[in-house]
Design a protein around this motif. Structure first.
Motif, PDB file in Angstrom:
ATOM      1  N   ALA A 362       0.863  -1.181   0.000  1.00 50.29           N
ATOM      2  CA  ALA A 362       0.000   0.000   0.000  1.00 50.29           C
ATOM      3  C   ALA A 362       0.897   1.228   0.000  1.00 50.29           C
ATOM      4  O   ALA A 362       1.792   1.356   0.849  1.00 50.29           O
ATOM      5  N   LEU A 363       0.677   2.126  -0.946  1.00 48.65           N
ATOM      6  CA  LEU A 363       1.458   3.360  -1.054  1.00 48.65           C
ATOM      7  C   LEU A 363       0.593   4.523  -0.582  1.00 48.65           C
ATOM      8  O   LEU A 363      -0.398   4.877  -1.239  1.00 48.65           O
ATOM      9  N   LEU A 364       0.954   5.097   0.557  1.00 46.72           N
ATOM     10  CA  LEU A 364       0.202   6.191   1.145  1.00 46.72           C
ATOM     11  C   LEU A 364       0.959   7.492   0.966  1.00 46.72           C
ATOM     12  O   LEU A 364       2.131   7.491   0.595  1.00 46.72           O
ATOM     13  N   GLY A 365       0.298   8.605   1.278  1.00 46.35           N
ATOM     14  CA  GLY A 365       0.961   9.901   1.206  1.00 46.35           C
ATOM     15  C   GLY A 365      -0.035  11.000   0.927  1.00 46.35           C
ATOM     16  O   GLY A 365      -1.096  10.756   0.328  1.00 46.35           O
ATOM     17  N   PRO A 366       0.279  12.229   1.330  1.00 43.30           N
ATOM     18  CA  PRO A 366      -0.648  13.347   1.104  1.00 43.30           C
ATOM     19  C   PRO A 366      -0.771  13.677  -0.373  1.00 43.30           C
ATOM     20  O   PRO A 366       0.063  13.277  -1.192  1.00 43.30           O
ATOM     21  N   ASN A 367      -1.839  14.419  -0.714  1.00 42.69           N
ATOM     22  CA  ASN A 367      -1.995  14.879  -2.093  1.00 42.69           C
ATOM     23  C   ASN A 367      -0.790  15.703  -2.514  1.00 42.69           C
ATOM     24  O   ASN A 367      -0.298  16.542  -1.761  1.00 42.69           O
ATOM     25  N   HIS A 496      -6.131   6.235  -0.846  1.00 44.65           N
ATOM     26  CA  HIS A 496      -6.485   6.830   0.442  1.00 44.65           C
ATOM     27  C   HIS A 496      -7.635   6.066   1.098  1.00 44.65           C
ATOM     28  O   HIS A 496      -8.082   6.453   2.178  1.00 44.65           O
ATOM     29  N   ASP A 497      -8.101   5.021   0.443  1.00 45.48           N
ATOM     30  CA  ASP A 497      -9.269   4.271   0.914  1.00 45.48           C
ATOM     31  C   ASP A 497      -8.795   3.158   1.850  1.00 45.48           C
ATOM     32  O   ASP A 497      -8.533   2.026   1.428  1.00 45.48           O
ATOM     33  N   LEU A 498      -8.703   3.462   3.135  1.00 44.14           N
ATOM     34  CA  LEU A 498      -8.151   2.497   4.084  1.00 44.14           C
ATOM     35  C   LEU A 498      -8.976   1.217   4.209  1.00 44.14           C
ATOM     36  O   LEU A 498      -8.403   0.122   4.254  1.00 44.14           O
ATOM     37  N   PRO A 499     -10.313   1.289   4.280  1.00 45.81           N
ATOM     38  CA  PRO A 499     -11.073   0.030   4.346  1.00 45.81           C
ATOM     39  C   PRO A 499     -10.802  -0.885   3.155  1.00 45.81           C
ATOM     40  O   PRO A 499     -10.702  -2.105   3.310  1.00 45.81           O
ATOM     41  N   PHE A 500     -10.681  -0.301   1.966  1.00 48.02           N
ATOM     42  CA  PHE A 500     -10.370  -1.094   0.775  1.00 48.02           C
ATOM     43  C   PHE A 500      -8.991  -1.729   0.898  1.00 48.02           C
ATOM     44  O   PHE A 500      -8.810  -2.927   0.635  1.00 48.02           O
TER      45      PHE A 500
END
Length: 521
Positions: A362-367, A496-500
């Protein structure tokens, strides 16, 4: 109850003959309404008709007041500025002309009462997390999330009576989503929002479901709707079981009645043959038996048909939301195999991204942190295994070709029957597979793109997905999770969809930040 938006016998179809809405009646009350439904049911089309972006073929739309509309995909033309997107460029130009000494009447007319337009615009941008964005910045340089929040700012500045939002959380990072939720909670006008975001849909006053050409209102939030729906489906399934039992009972009674009547007929024939009674009496009894047999047969047959009709009605009340069912053994990557080794250079130095075996990252990060840029760079650099890339805007397919034609272009050695069999597993069956891609809804386009990617020759063993749940309804998100469950290669998902993400079986979480680079949170 007073209604703010009334849809009266509205029909709409695309030029190729695809019918989207057919004689639709609906009424949306004041307050916040979440509009849900499967992809392709016509949600976005309905919003565009209410907003005046599309003209209905027939019927009327009545709206109480001015309408504001935020579409799924904002125009990101290179010549547009943030000021243009906010709709305040002409007012600013007049204001600046007056400040420079040009006092022509037309400038005062353009300004009107908006002498503080720039201050209000900057304050609203700041409230939505865009305090570092200037009014003269090119829209094309904004990230997807920044563009959405700028578009939302434009609507708040305009202060419409009825605000229409189409998938507003697309591309938004978690802080931006929270700011959007706060803005929705504070909204005092009428709001009609199409979304798959559960947290957002749990802030509305009612849910409107567009299904099979009709709109049904449910009071309360998405969670309330799901509880009501679950109870309805449980009752519907009980009705099906009872109707099935009734059909079996009526069938048995019909068979029993036929057996008894056949016995009576055989007994009457035997009595006639032995002539134990006068001929005229025997013939009368034979006719009576035949009439009685006919009446009983008709009665039991009618009861059986009525039972079958009740069963059909009960079955129609049970929802049959189709599921994607695929198997992709050829995408398998063995544990430990090096799939990707990529150097990412940024302000914090150089980071190496290594992917081994069938990892799920999972690759996260702000816009604006560069997640999309990173995925594109990986594709451009080339990797050790076949790679598939699904961009945010789903622009991989030829819009003039059918779904079948696009998949065949990715799998040239596959026969048309093989392609159609694959597409059926992605819920494109019969005529649906012949639709031009340009007429598909967001969710349908996503399924078609995913089908083309996973059918490619050779099949991808590294799959890069950029915000894959954008524009997908709740059912389609579930279908995507099912498809990815069958994928056996390495996976990198920017979302950004954590549940997914939590439902994908992520094995590693990475965060990309402009200042600190690539880190494990």
């Amino acid at each position: 109850m007073s209604y703010s938006v009334v849809i009266d016998h509205v029909s709409f179809g695309w030029p190729d003959g695809t019918q989207v809405l057919d004689d639709l009646d609906a009424a949306f009350p004041a307050g916040r309404t979440g509009l849900i439904g499967v992809n392709g049911s016509g949600k976005s089309t309905l919003l565009k008709i209410v907003a005046g972006e599309l003209a209905a073929a027939s019927g009327t739309v009545s709206v109480a007041g001015r309408v504001g509309y935020l579409p799924q995909n904002l125009p990101l033309r290179a010549d547009l500025t943030v000021s243009d997107l906010l709709g305040i460029s002409s007012t600013r130009a007049a204001l600046h002309a007056i400040e420079s000494g040009d006092v022509r009447e037309e400038h005062f007319t353009n300004v009107g009462d908006d002498w503080d337009v720039e201050e209000r615009a900057l304050a609203q941008l700041s409230a939505l997390g865009l305090d570092g964005i200037g009014l003269d910045r090119a829209v094309a340089t904004l990230s997807g999330g920044e563009a959405v929040m700028a578009g939302l700012t434009a609507q708040f500045l305009n202060r419409p009576d009825v605000l229409l939002l189409d998938e507003p959380t697309n591309n938004l990072d978690l802080p931006a989503r929270r700011r959007l939720y706060a803005a929705v909670e504070a909204w005092q006008g009428v709001l009609l929002v199409v979304s798959h975001d559960r947290a957002l849909l749990d802030l509305v006053d009612q849910i409107a479901e567009l299904r099979e050409g009709t709109v049904r209102l449910y009071g309360g939030t998405l969670s309330d709707y799901e509880r009501v729906l679950a109870a309805e489906q449980e009752a519907a399934e009980r009705m099906v079981r009872a109707a099935e039992a009734d059909v079996r009972r009526q069938h048995r009674e019909l068979m029993d009645a036929r057996t008894k009547l056949d016995r009576r007929v055989r007994y009457g024939a035997k009595m006639y043959a032995t002539k134990r009674e006068p001929k005229i009496i025997m013939q009368a009894r034979k006719r009576e038996a035949q009439v009685s047999a006919g009446k009983h047969r008709i009665m039991h047959t009618e009861k059986l048909e009525e039972a079958r009709e009740r069963l059909t009605g009960a079955e129609q009340a049970v929802r049959d939301d189709a599921e994607i069912r695929i198997s992709l053994p050829e995408t398998e990557v063995h544990a430990g195999r090096m799939v990707l080794s990529f150097d990412l250079t940024g302000p914090a130095g150089t980071d190496r991204l290594e992917v081994r075996g069938p990892e799920r990252i999972a690759l996260l990060g702000p816009n604006g942190s560069g997640k999309t840029t990173l995925l594109k760079a990986i594709v451009a650099a080339g990797v050790e295994v076949p790679v598939g890339y699904l961009p945010q805007r789903l622009d991989l397919l030829d819009e003039s070709l059918s779904v079948v034609g696009n998949v065949r272009a990715h799998a040239p050695s596959a026969s048309e029957n093989q392609v159609r069999a694959r597409l059926a597993r992605f819920l494109f069956r019969g005529a649906r597979a012949e639709q031009p891609v340009g007429t598909l809804s967001g969710g349908e386009r996503f399924r078609a793109t995913l089908a083309a990617l996973l059918s490619a020759e050779p099949p991808p063993q590294l799959l890069l997905l950029d915000e894959p749940t954008n524009n997908l309804d709740l059912s389609s998100v579930r279908q995507l999770s099912q498809a990815l469950a069958a994928y056996r290669g390495a996976l990198i998902v920017a979302s950004h969809d954590l549940p997914f993400l939590e439902g994908l079986g992520i094995t590693r979480w990475l965060r990309l930040d402009p200042d600190s680079g690539l880190t494990e949170p």
